[in-house]
Design a protein around this motif. Structure first.
Motif, PDB file in Angstrom:
ATOM      1  N   UNK A 121       1.187  -1.161  -0.105  1.00 20.30           N
ATOM      2  CA  UNK A 121      -0.344   0.147   0.367  1.00 20.30           C
ATOM      3  C   UNK A 121       0.866   0.921   0.244  1.00 20.30           C
ATOM      4  N   UNK A 122       1.547   1.628   0.815  1.00 27.71           N
ATOM      5  CA  UNK A 122       2.812   2.798   0.793  1.00 27.71           C
ATOM      6  C   UNK A 122       3.966   2.918  -0.109  1.00 27.71           C
ATOM      7  N   UNK A 123       3.882   1.860  -1.140  1.00 26.50           N
ATOM      8  CA  UNK A 123       4.645   1.729  -2.756  1.00 26.50           C
ATOM      9  C   UNK A 123       3.771   2.750  -3.576  1.00 26.50           C
ATOM     10  N   UNK A 124       2.705   2.708  -3.786  1.00 26.80           N
ATOM     11  CA  UNK A 124       2.034   3.173  -4.582  1.00 26.80           C
ATOM     12  C   UNK A 124       2.363   4.698  -4.707  1.00 26.80           C
ATOM     13  N   UNK A 125       2.317   4.620  -5.692  1.00 27.70           N
ATOM     14  CA  UNK A 125       2.063   6.479  -6.046  1.00 27.70           C
ATOM     15  C   UNK A 125       1.138   7.214  -7.873  1.00 27.70           C
ATOM     16  N   UNK A 126       1.087   8.129  -7.553  1.00 29.42           N
ATOM     17  CA  UNK A 126      -0.406   8.583  -8.092  1.00 29.42           C
ATOM     18  C   UNK A 126      -0.150   9.982  -8.956  1.00 29.42           C
TER      19      UNK A 126
END
Length: 108
Positions: free
Chosen positions: A95-100
């Protein structure tokens, strides 16, 4: 004092970002059915994210954004441009690795 706003090209879950006008915060991954980069798939899949538009009066307006699509908001629309990291077979994304990356195009 709230933390500084994130760059709209590199927003993490739970991070508030100034998106060319509106302040937006991605809060949850609803779907990440992308085809892994090391596979060939019939369908590329999609990414859907629950987001919150934080209005000037502090009111939070939830909405859903789909990768590559525009979502009407305020006097324009938010374009969910990209998501990182790429999906790989057998390697779950934390979850903490997602970037948008997001962009707002105003209507006025």
């Amino acid at each position: 004092m709230p933390p500084p706003l994130a760059d709209a090209r590199d927003v993490a879950l739970g991070e508030r970002a100034y998106v060319d006008g509106p302040i937006v915060m991605p809060v949850a991954i609803l779907e990440d059915s992308r085809c892994p980069v090391d596979f060939q798939c019939v369908w590329a899949g999609q990414v859907r994210v629950k987001m919150v538009w934080i209005r000037g009066n502090g009111e939070q307006m939830p909405f859903e954004a789909t990768l590559g699509e525009r979502t009407p908001i305020a006097d324009g629309s938010i374009l969910f441009e990209s998501v990182r990291p790429e999906k790989r077979a057998g390697e779950p994304i934390r979850r903490e690795d997602y970037r948008f990356s997001l962009r707002f195009d105003g209507g006025l």
